[in-house]
Design an enzyme around this catalytic site. Structure first.
Site, PDB file in Angstrom:
ATOM      1  N   HIS A  79     -15.816   8.400  13.356  1.00  0.00           N
ATOM      2  CA  HIS A  79     -15.829   6.963  13.634  1.00  0.00           C
ATOM      3  C   HIS A  79     -14.913   6.248  12.642  1.00  0.00           C
ATOM      4  CE1 HIS A  79     -17.039   2.851  14.291  1.00  0.00           C
ATOM      5  NE2 HIS A  79     -17.439   2.754  13.035  1.00  0.00           N
ATOM      6  N   ASP A 108      16.527  -5.325  18.905  1.00  0.00           N
ATOM      7  CA  ASP A 108      15.658  -4.155  18.794  1.00  0.00           C
ATOM      8  C   ASP A 108      15.387  -3.945  17.317  1.00  0.00           C
ATOM      9  OD1 ASP A 108      14.284  -1.658  19.182  1.00  0.00           O
ATOM     10  OD2 ASP A 108      15.389  -1.401  21.037  1.00  0.00           O
ATOM     11  N   TRP A 143     -14.637   9.942   5.976  1.00  0.00           N
ATOM     12  CA  TRP A 143     -13.192   9.748   6.180  1.00  0.00           C
ATOM     13  C   TRP A 143     -12.455   9.950   4.874  1.00  0.00           C
ATOM     14  CZ3 TRP A 143      -9.396   5.888   4.856  1.00  0.00           C
ATOM     15  CH2 TRP A 143      -9.845   4.903   3.970  1.00  0.00           C
ATOM     16  N   SER A 173       4.236   9.678  10.616  1.00  0.00           N
ATOM     17  CA  SER A 173       4.531   8.616  11.583  1.00  0.00           C
ATOM     18  C   SER A 173       4.556   7.254  10.905  1.00  0.00           C
ATOM     19  CB  SER A 173       3.477   8.644  12.690  1.00  0.00           C
ATOM     20  OG  SER A 173       3.408   7.414  13.346  1.00  0.00           O
ATOM     21  N   SER A 174       3.570   7.003  10.052  1.00  0.00           N
ATOM     22  CA  SER A 174       3.506   5.696   9.395  1.00  0.00           C
ATOM     23  C   SER A 174       4.690   5.479   8.467  1.00  0.00           C
ATOM     24  CB  SER A 174       2.224   5.574   8.575  1.00  0.00           C
ATOM     25  OG  SER A 174       1.120   5.557   9.415  1.00  0.00           O
ATOM     26  N   HIS A 257      -7.150   2.286  -1.358  1.00  0.00           N
ATOM     27  CA  HIS A 257      -7.327   0.858  -1.523  1.00  0.00           C
ATOM     28  C   HIS A 257      -6.160   0.043  -0.978  1.00  0.00           C
ATOM     29  CE1 HIS A 257      -9.801  -2.457  -2.299  1.00  0.00           C
ATOM     30  NE2 HIS A 257      -8.687  -3.090  -2.538  1.00  0.00           N
ATOM     31  N   GLU A 259      -4.554   0.877   1.386  1.00  0.00           N
ATOM     32  CA  GLU A 259      -4.786   1.023   2.824  1.00  0.00           C
ATOM     33  C   GLU A 259      -5.612  -0.136   3.374  1.00  0.00           C
ATOM     34  OE1 GLU A 259      -3.777   2.934   5.159  1.00  0.00           O
ATOM     35  OE2 GLU A 259      -5.250   2.699   6.752  1.00  0.00           O
ATOM     36  N   TYR A 261      -5.521  -3.145   2.433  1.00  0.00           N
ATOM     37  CA  TYR A 261      -4.610  -4.267   2.645  1.00  0.00           C
ATOM     38  C   TYR A 261      -3.633  -3.972   3.768  1.00  0.00           C
ATOM     39  CZ  TYR A 261      -6.883  -5.593  -1.545  1.00  0.00           C
ATOM     40  OH  TYR A 261      -7.867  -5.883  -2.433  1.00  0.00           O
ATOM     41  N   SER A 272      -2.018 -16.475  10.876  1.00  0.00           N
ATOM     42  CA  SER A 272      -1.020 -17.471  10.481  1.00  0.00           C
ATOM     43  C   SER A 272      -0.099 -17.859  11.626  1.00  0.00           C
ATOM     44  CB  SER A 272      -0.177 -16.938   9.315  1.00  0.00           C
ATOM     45  OG  SER A 272      -1.016 -16.551   8.261  1.00  0.00           O
ATOM     46  N   HIS A 306     -12.122   1.009  -8.399  1.00  0.00           N
ATOM     47  CA  HIS A 306     -13.386   0.312  -8.116  1.00  0.00           C
ATOM     48  C   HIS A 306     -14.175   1.010  -7.006  1.00  0.00           C
ATOM     49  CE1 HIS A 306     -11.216  -2.601  -5.128  1.00  0.00           C
ATOM     50  NE2 HIS A 306     -11.730  -1.626  -4.482  1.00  0.00           N
ATOM     51  N   HIS A 307     -13.545   1.981  -6.371  1.00  0.00           N
ATOM     52  CA  HIS A 307     -14.305   2.814  -5.438  1.00  0.00           C
ATOM     53  C   HIS A 307     -15.034   3.926  -6.183  1.00  0.00           C
ATOM     54  CE1 HIS A 307     -12.476   1.094  -1.771  1.00  0.00           C
ATOM     55  NE2 HIS A 307     -11.465   0.860  -2.570  1.00  0.00           N
ATOM     56  N   THR A 332      -6.249 -14.127  -2.200  1.00  0.00           N
ATOM     57  CA  THR A 332      -6.943 -14.135  -0.913  1.00  0.00           C
ATOM     58  C   THR A 332      -7.553 -15.508  -0.660  1.00  0.00           C
ATOM     59  OG1 THR A 332      -7.490 -11.857  -1.433  1.00  0.00           O
ATOM     60  CG2 THR A 332      -8.490 -12.787   0.520  1.00  0.00           C
ATOM     61  N   LYS A 335      -5.081 -17.975   0.532  1.00  0.00           N
ATOM     62  CA  LYS A 335      -4.803 -17.869   1.967  1.00  0.00           C
ATOM     63  C   LYS A 335      -5.888 -18.564   2.780  1.00  0.00           C
ATOM     64  CE  LYS A 335      -1.908 -13.785   2.337  1.00  0.00           C
ATOM     65  NZ  LYS A 335      -0.888 -14.334   3.245  1.00  0.00           N
ATOM     66  N   ARG A 454     -26.157   5.052   2.758  1.00  0.00           N
ATOM     67  CA  ARG A 454     -25.183   5.306   3.818  1.00  0.00           C
ATOM     68  C   ARG A 454     -25.269   6.763   4.227  1.00  0.00           C
ATOM     69  NH1 ARG A 454     -19.377   3.858   1.320  1.00  0.00           N
ATOM     70  NH2 ARG A 454     -18.693   4.338   3.424  1.00  0.00           N
TER      71      ARG A 454
END
Lengths: 611, 201, 100
Positions: A79, A108, A143, A173-174, A257, A259, A261, A272, A306-307, A332, A335, A454
């Site tokens: 998931h 293009d 994950w 790919s990314s 992390h 990721e 963002y 926006s 922090h993880h 943040t 924004k 969890r």
């Protein structure tokens, strides 16, 4: 990579089913590639949603045996992996592909064939990862796949080989598409479009791509080391040899992390674009939006631990990483307030994109606030590995990223397909999802504080968690209904929806100056830009709207050079995925064949006529 | 450089906002990303330095004179690479061929040296799974070697293409970009040589 | 291939072969110094900083001259420096975390 000229007349021979399929397989048109990304990731949204419903069904009542513990592990792992790597990232990629060239007034992307390659690598890589679900040997270590759960002793099956190979391929790919978008946005802006006139969505694409380019390599290296441990007997994460499982956590979160963002910055971009259009006000504080996006990206590289507050890094590192994490709240917050400033005093038109954008603001802010709570180390000690964390990241990733994406779908669907979506149905969908979302995820805060861990596959009656869990499950099914409503809305719209005008929302950016759907060459005349809200400016000054709006038939398009289609990117991608997939089964001959296909197609690629 | 003619012909199609070429911008962006890739590999090696619980340990088996020579070989290949580019930019295709071939040969020599070093180490009992040093050393230098190998294929392709008239003065940028990649692989080795081989334990 | 529409100021002339050979000579001297430092017991106390400085010098020479950053657009320098900066910062942070 410049492409050879070929005129439009020749590009449209008589269509048969086979030639149409071939034209999709060989397409290098950013709009078609965007659509391919779009439908592929919507399919995976259904897969990931189904997995979520399996989880919620299992947890609906105490002591449930709907799923076995091992299946449950696979389901919650996939998931997460599906939603992050096969839904949110590629849905963002779909909009990058379709809209970045339109927003910056380009015909293009900079490298059309590389773009096609990125899509096909994504598709084959996702199939490799998803095959594990069908074969019921899906990755089952979360994950994040923490070492040393992932070594051969504790995970003897192929499960984690699908993980290491599938994600490695998806990472390539990314990287390829990020390189493409960095070059496109820096180098292919329409004349007059200075960097400070680039629409925020394109800015966020640029920042996201930059983040991916620097964050992904760390994960790639982690996956390589994991694969070497599992396939070739290396000892990177083997405690008996002195290997440090915590190193995996570092490599993972140095990527993981940023990721976060990578997932959310494009969402900031959609918001926006949507808010100014539906409040009829220019975006409040454009430069602050740009700079705060950059600030988030920079700070995002300094917070990964922090993880890992409870890993035992020590007081000083924890304090440092806690502080840097809190700092991210500043850009943040900037924004959030700028979006509020955009709404303030605007003439707001209630419609589905606006509703999702406002829903995003509320839900993302809740998730952001619980994020700041985690930044405090002592509080995190309490919350870590509980459902409180699950609540937090669903508020930012579902209430944040996905709500923004839904808003973007309602906003841009008319441009992509030339048909309006049913707005009433969209508003119904929004309210169902908003209620369902909060029913599902708000109680997780309460359960988390109450100590529900969890990743457990069930719980006992005495824990007193049954009521809220049932509420969550009901909410999750409401979310399922919401997604199905959207699918139905798209389906009916594609079949019999109202034809979309070129500019249904009184838009401000260049994509609304051309027909819906845009012609293959996008802009008959390359637009010259003199303002941030170029189209509004032109309408205000009653300037001639660009030629494409008037005619757009393709008459004017004669002599526009388009890149020729090519099958090579797909073959190259196939070779890469074949090599990766064969690694899972240690079929070295097939690995060799795959790599050979890749190598030769790259050489063929460089030899294709491009002068 | 005489891009002007070729460029003018496609002026509209190839206009770029910054005046920089797409391909070169792509390569530099890729190299920035590759910094992080090698950074992560070197990081793994550095945090595992001195943490192996069994031998053989690095200072027992490193052959510094030998590695110094192969480091010099790779460094020299950077010189021949840039000379190849300079020759092509001045329209001297034959000189270009000599230097590009020399570059590929020096690269191959470096890889040969790496092969010798790897076999030597394995005879001293160091395998991929022997200890943390083995794992982190072989994966780091092996991936660097793979980069060198890909570079050699690239250079030889350019060499071959020059005979079909596809590598010319007016598209010397093709060679410049391959050169950027090649020099990057070289500077990675400069870092590896210092941090993996020379820094004392 | 995509070249600037007109000759813009970003494309400066690359230096000639003589400059390249000179740079190679300096690189050779630096490499010899590195290896000598390694073998001189008297320098053992300061070997680490010396080696790091020498390696940075070699790195910069190759990047500036062979990769033409000294003569090319500042944008390339910026992009590459940004990648290097993040990589170095993270590697240093990790070394500090593991030394802590």
């Amino acid at each position: 990579m410049a492409q050879s000229a070929f005129t439009l007349e020749r590009s449209a021979p008589q269509e048969t089913a086979l030639s149409r399929l071939w034209s999709w397989l060989t397409t290098v048109d950013h709009k078609r590639i965007g659509k391919l990304y779009f439908f592929t990731s919507l399919f995976y949204l259904l897969v990931g949603g189904l997995l979520a419903l399996l989880i919620r069904t299992q947890l609906a009542v105490p002591n449930n045996d709907f799923l076995s513990p091992d299946t449950y592990n696979q389901v919650f792992t996939m998931h997460g992996a599906v939603m992050i790597f096969l839904v949110v990232m590629p849905l963002n990629a779909a909009f990058f592909n379709y809209f970045v060239p339109l927003l910056i007034g380009a015909r293009d992307v900079a490298f059309p064939r590389l773009n096609a390659f990125s899509y096909w690598v994504f598709l084959f890589g996702s199939l490799l990862l998803a095959a594990s679900i069908v074969l019921r040997t899906a990755p089952n270590a979360g994950w994040f796949a923490y070492a040393n759960l992932t070594n051969n002793t504790f995970s003897p099956g192929h499960n984690l080989d699908y993980y290491s190979m599938g994600l490695q391929v998806l990472g390539i790919s990314s990287i390829a598409s990020s390189l493409n978008f960095v070059v496109t946005i820096i180098n292919m802006r329409a004349p007059g479009m200075t960097m400070m006139r680039v629409p925020i969505f394109a800015w966020m694409t640029l920042i996201t791509s930059g983040l991916l380019l620097l964050a992904l390599p760390s994960f790639s290296v982690g996956l390589i080391e994991l694969a070497f441990d599992r396939l070739f007997g290396a000892v990177f994460f083997e405690p008996s040899a002195g290997g440090d499982p915590v190193l995996w956590q570092h490599l993972f979160w140095i990527f993981g992390h940023p990721e976060v963002y990578i997932l959310i910055l494009p969402a900031f971009g959609y918001i926006s674009e949507i808010l100014p259009t539906f409040t009829r006000k220019p975006l409040f504080g454009y430069p602050f939006m740009v700079y705060s996006g950059i600030a988030i990206a920079i700070l995002g590289f300094g917070v990964w631990a922090h993880h890992m507050f409870t890993v035992g890094l020590g007081t000083v590192p924890n304090a440092v990483f806690g502080t840097t994490t809190m700092l991210i709240a500043i850009p943040t917050g900037v924004k959030i307030f700028n979006w509020l400033g955009t709404l303030w005093g605007g003439s707001i038109r209630i419609s589905t994109p606006l509703l999702f954008a406002v829903g995003f603001l509320g839900m993302f802010t809740i998730g952001g606030i619980s994020g700041v709570m985690h930044a405090s180390v002592p509080i995190d000690y309490w919350q870590t590995d509980t459902y409180f964390v699950v609540a937090h990241f669903h508020y930012v990733l579902f209430g944040g990223a996905l709500f923004a994406i839904f808003g973007a779908i309602y906003y841009w669907f008319p441009k992509m397909f030339g048909r309006m979506l049913n707005d009433k149905l969209g508003q119904v969908q929004f309210w169902i999802m908003l209620v369902g979302f909060n029913l599902t995820f708000f109680p997780m805060h309460l359960l988390g504080i109450d100590g529900m861990p969890r990743r457990i596959y069930t719980y006992t009656e005495e824990m007193g968690w049954a009521t809220w869990n049932l509420v969550e499950t009901i909410g999750a099914y409401m979310l399922g209904v919401g997604v199905l409503l959207m699918a139905y809305n798209m389906f009916t719209s594609l079949r019999s929806g109202q034809p979309a005008p070129a500019d249904p929302w009184d838009g401000r950016t260049l994509e609304w100056s051309i027909p819906s759907p845009p012609p293959v060459y996008n802009f008959a005349e390359v637009p010259v830009v003199s303002s941030r809200d170029e189209l509004w400016e032109r309408k205000l000054k009653k300037q001639a709207v660009p030629a494409a709006v008037k005619g757009g038939s393709g008459e004017e398009a004669e002599g526009i050079h388009l890149p020729p289609p090519s099958i090579v990117p797909m073959i190259a991608a196939f070779g890469l995925a074949l090599a990766g997939g064969s690694m899972v089964f240690k079929e070295w001959i097939l690995v060799g064949i795959g790599l050979a296909i890749l190598l030769f197609s790259i050489i063929a690629w460089s030899l294709e006529p491009n002068e | 450089m005489s891009h002007a003619n070729a460029a003018a012909a496609h002026a509209d199609a190839h206009r770029t906002s910054t005046g920089l070429s797409h391909n070169k911008l792509l390569m530099w962006t890729f190299l920035a990303s590759d910094c992080m890739f090698f950074g992560s590999l070197i990081m793994t090696y550095m945090v595992y330095r001195g943490r192996s619980v069994t031998g053989p340990y690095p200072d027992e088996i490193f052959n510094i004179p030998f590695t110094s020579v192969s480091a010099a070989v790779l460094l020299l290949s950077s010189l021949t690479m840039v000379l190849a580019l300079a020759a092509l930019q001045r329209g001297k295709v034959k000189v270009f061929r000599v230097w590009i071939l020399a570059t590929a040969l020096l690269g191959t020599l470096f890889l040969g040296g790496q092969y010798y070093e790897f076999t030597e180490f394995s005879q001293h009992g160091l395998g991929l799974g022997t200890n943390l040093f083995g794992s982190s050393f072989f994966v780091l230098t092996g991936i660097h070697g793979t980069h060198v190998g890909l570079g050699i294929i690239w250079l030889l392709t350019l060499f071959a293409l020059s005979f079909r008239g596809l590598v010319r003065q007016d598209n010397a940028e093709k060679v410049e970009i391959a050169g950027l990649y090649w020099h990057f692989v070289d500077i990675v080795w400069i870092v590896i040589f210092t941090f993996v081989y020379l820094l004392p334990y | 291939m995509s070249h600037p529409g007109g000759e813009t100021s970003v494309e400066h002339a690359h230096p000639g072969a003589i400059t390249y050979v000179k740079v190679a000579a300096i690189l050779a001297i630096l490499t010899i110094t590195e290896v000598s430092v390694y073998y001189i017991p008297a320098l053992m106390t300061i070997i680490t900083p010396v080696l790091i400085v020498l390696s940075i010098a070699k790195f910069l020479l190759v990047v500036a001259f062979y990769m033409h950053l000294k003569f090319d657009s500042r944008l390339f320098t910026g992009i590459f420096a940004w990648g290097m900066f993040v990589a170095i910062a993270i590697v240093l942070a990790m070394i500090a975390l593991y030394a802590y």
